[in-house]
Motif scaffolding. Structure first.
Motif, PDB file in Angstrom:
ATOM      1  N   ARG A   1      -4.488  -1.501  -1.708  1.00 44.63           N
ATOM      2  CA  ARG A   1      -4.761  -0.076  -1.571  1.00 44.63           C
ATOM      3  C   ARG A   1      -3.802   0.728  -1.840  1.00 44.63           C
ATOM      4  O   ARG A   1      -2.607   0.285  -2.057  1.00 44.63           O
TER       5      ARG A   1
ATOM      6  N   ASP B   1     -11.303   4.146   3.905  1.00 45.34           N
ATOM      7  CA  ASP B   1     -10.818   2.860   3.741  1.00 45.34           C
ATOM      8  C   ASP B   1     -11.282   2.324   2.301  1.00 45.34           C
ATOM      9  O   ASP B   1     -10.466   2.070   1.446  1.00 45.34           O
TER      10      ASP B   1
ATOM     11  N   GLU C   1       0.863  -1.212  -0.119  1.00 47.50           N
ATOM     12  CA  GLU C   1       0.221   0.065  -0.065  1.00 47.50           C
ATOM     13  C   GLU C   1       0.820   1.204  -0.021  1.00 47.50           C
ATOM     14  O   GLU C   1       0.427   2.458   0.219  1.00 47.50           O
TER      15      GLU C   1
ATOM     16  N   MET D   1      -7.618  13.359   3.362  1.00 50.41           N
ATOM     17  CA  MET D   1      -8.141  12.321   4.381  1.00 50.41           C
ATOM     18  C   MET D   1      -9.245  12.712   5.058  1.00 50.41           C
ATOM     19  O   MET D   1     -10.452  12.156   5.137  1.00 50.41           O
TER      20      MET D   1
ATOM     21  N   PRO E   1       2.382   4.795  -0.832  1.00 45.33           N
ATOM     22  CA  PRO E   1       2.021   5.848  -1.916  1.00 45.33           C
ATOM     23  C   PRO E   1       2.822   6.012  -2.924  1.00 45.33           C
ATOM     24  O   PRO E   1       3.901   5.653  -2.916  1.00 45.33           O
TER      25      PRO E   1
ATOM     26  N   LYS F   1      -2.490   4.274  -0.294  1.00 48.76           N
ATOM     27  CA  LYS F   1      -2.880   5.328   0.856  1.00 48.76           C
ATOM     28  C   LYS F   1      -3.042   6.670   0.570  1.00 48.76           C
ATOM     29  O   LYS F   1      -2.255   7.140  -0.499  1.00 48.76           O
ATOM     30  N   VAL F   2      -4.146   7.494   0.763  1.00 51.57           N
ATOM     31  CA  VAL F   2      -4.231   8.837   0.635  1.00 51.57           C
ATOM     32  C   VAL F   2      -3.189   9.490   1.544  1.00 51.57           C
ATOM     33  O   VAL F   2      -3.380   9.066   2.785  1.00 51.57           O
TER      34      VAL F   2
ATOM     35  N   HIS G   1     -12.267   4.250  -0.332  1.00 49.83           N
ATOM     36  CA  HIS G   1     -11.601   4.863  -1.195  1.00 49.83           C
ATOM     37  C   HIS G   1     -10.189   4.477  -1.435  1.00 49.83           C
ATOM     38  O   HIS G   1      -9.696   4.194  -2.679  1.00 49.83           O
ATOM     39  N   GLU G   2      -9.394   4.188  -0.421  1.00 49.51           N
ATOM     40  CA  GLU G   2      -7.956   3.739  -0.793  1.00 49.51           C
ATOM     41  C   GLU G   2      -8.046   2.263  -1.357  1.00 49.51           C
ATOM     42  O   GLU G   2      -7.094   2.030  -2.233  1.00 49.51           O
TER      43      GLU G   2
END
Length: 452
Positions: free
Chosen positions: A437, A423, A174, A446, A176, A439-440, A425-426
């Motif tokens: 996922r 969650d 996950e 967020m 970014p 991560k934002v 959305h990611e």
């Protein structure tokens, strides 16, 4: 059976320590309602922002914590910074008690010359960067071809593994996008991990150690000159299974031939204590000087006066985490903990501050695994429940009262339902790329996503 008085409790910190405390409290008091606050917009603390993204067990732990926060008697309130947005005296009207579970997220100080040179980094900051923490810069200077990692715990192993692996190996996790791009540009060829003590005194677990050797692109090299044992080491191996397992793994690696087809190397050095980080403010780090240690018979070590200079251009210090002092609470700067007795916070005179408790790393220091955190929370909650009848009662007990107060103060908080939106959305961001996922990272994004 005597009916228990209703109980309203605030937990400050939504990592494992805080969530376990909320869970134990709700199970042991039939009417207790608990609000779990966190300064981040998201729950899970160091499980989200302090564990390497390629750890397979993260998902299991998060699933367990998720089930706790699904309890209708437990409420998550995120993006509330204790000491800034709200203080202890402001919480008292709304709660009978407060449990502080703020953990430890700063680096312990390493007192050697050169520690402040450009290219000398605290591991906690690097971990926050690769885990997409919203409060750290988005760029990281990955320019070194040879890197030193100081430490012999799980964080040192995580940092070394992330530095040594190729970016594409981490792409299924996950991480970014900015972290992927940063690691992709890294020219690193060699990562050296230095442990002050011997192989029987290391703090990492066999699982973390084995994970080092899972990459098809990294050759793990154990330098045999530090593989030494004294009577204290042998005793530790006899009585502690995981120590024996770690030693066996390290001895096997020390005896195998180098794998020349692997483009990157991860070196493990034992009985080498950091003495000085070499370099200048203009050039930055140009090397690390270590002093060879010898075992003293009881598993401890002493310096030999023999020094080695290592050609590295960056140093990562992973010698332990440290907690920050909390507003309105006493703090022991020597141990980095809040003074307490069985979780009851003590004032300067050693008296219990009514209704105030601690659990987790802010209570016992940054040691132990998840299992220790549960036992620790259990002790604190047991103390709290024994004190209920003597506690001053909250005057504004309705759950809506505290969030109305936050709104009046202009605090934009997030909720459990909001976390579920973020969650989802990611997870959706990761789907087109075959990832669990993405991560934002920015805090504002967020909050916006959490608040629909």
């Amino acid at each position: 059976m005597e009916e228990q008085r209703p109980l309203r409790v605030a937990v400050i910190g939504a990592g494992p320590a805080g969530i376990y405390a909320a869970d134990i409290l709700s199970k042991n008091h039939p009417t207790a309602t608990v609000d779990v606050f966190d300064r981040l917009p998201t729950p899970y603390g160091l499980i989200r922002y302090g564990v390497a993204p390629d750890h397979p067990r993260i998902k299991e732990i998060i699933n367990a914590l998720h089930k706790v926060l699904d309890n209708p008697r437990i409420r998550f309130i995120g993006n509330v910074d204790y000491g800034v947005d709200v203080k202890l005296e402001e919480l008292r009207p709304f709660y009978d008690a407060a449990i502080f579970a703020t953990g430890a997220d700063k680096d312990r100080v390493l007192n050697i010359p050169g520690v402040d040179l450009p290219g000398s980094f605290g591991a906690a900051d690097f971990v926050s960067w690769y885990d997409g923490h919203p409060d750290v810069p988005r760029e990281w200077p990955l320019t070194a071809t040879k890197v030193a990692v100081i430490g012999a715990g799980n964080v040192a192993v995580d940092v070394a593994r992330v530095l040594a692996k190729t970016a594409d190996e981490l792409l299924e996790t996950e991480i970014p996008d900015n972290v992927y791009r940063g690691l992709l540009a890294s020219p690193v060829t060699d990562v050296h991990v230095f442990s002050r003590r011997g192989p029987a005194q290391v703090k990492f677990t066999p699982m973390e150690l084995r994970e080092l050797d899972h990459s098809p692109n990294v050759d793990v090299i154990v330098h045999p000159e530090g593989i030494e044992f004294d009577e204290g080491s042998l005793e530790e191996m006899r009585k502690t299974r995981h120590v024996k397992m770690c030693v066996d793994i390290l001895q096997n690696w020390a005896m195998r031939d180098p794998r020349e087809d692997r483009k990157r190397r991860l070196h493990l050095h034992f009985l080498q204590a950091p003495a000085e980080i070499l370099g200048t403010p203009e050039e930055g780090v140009t090397g690390l000087r270590t002093e060879t240690q010898e075992l003293t018979g009881d598993g401890n070590v002493r310096g030999t006066g023999e020094f080695t200079d290592w050609d590295v251009q960056a140093v990562y210090r992973a010698i332990g985490y440290l907690s920050k002092p909390l507003a309105d609470l006493p703090f022991d700067t020597r141990t980095g903990t809040v003074p307490h007795e069985a979780g009851r916070v003590l004032d300067m005179d050693g008296n219990h501050i009514p209704g105030v408790y601690v659990t987790g790393w802010i209570k016992r220091g940054p040691v132990g695994l998840i299992g220790h955190t549960k036992g620790d929370a259990n002790e604190t909650v047991t103390s709290l429940l024994a004190d209920v009848e003597a506690m001053p009662e909250a005057t504004q007990r309705e759950p809506e009262a505290v969030v109305s107060y936050l709104r009046r103060k202009g605090v934009t908080y997030t909720t459990w339902a909001g976390w579920q939106l973020l969650d989802a959305h990611e997870i959706k961001l990761g789907e087109p790329h075959g990832r669990k996922r993405i991560k934002v990272v920015p805090r504002e994004d967020m909050i916006t996503l959490s608040n629909g």
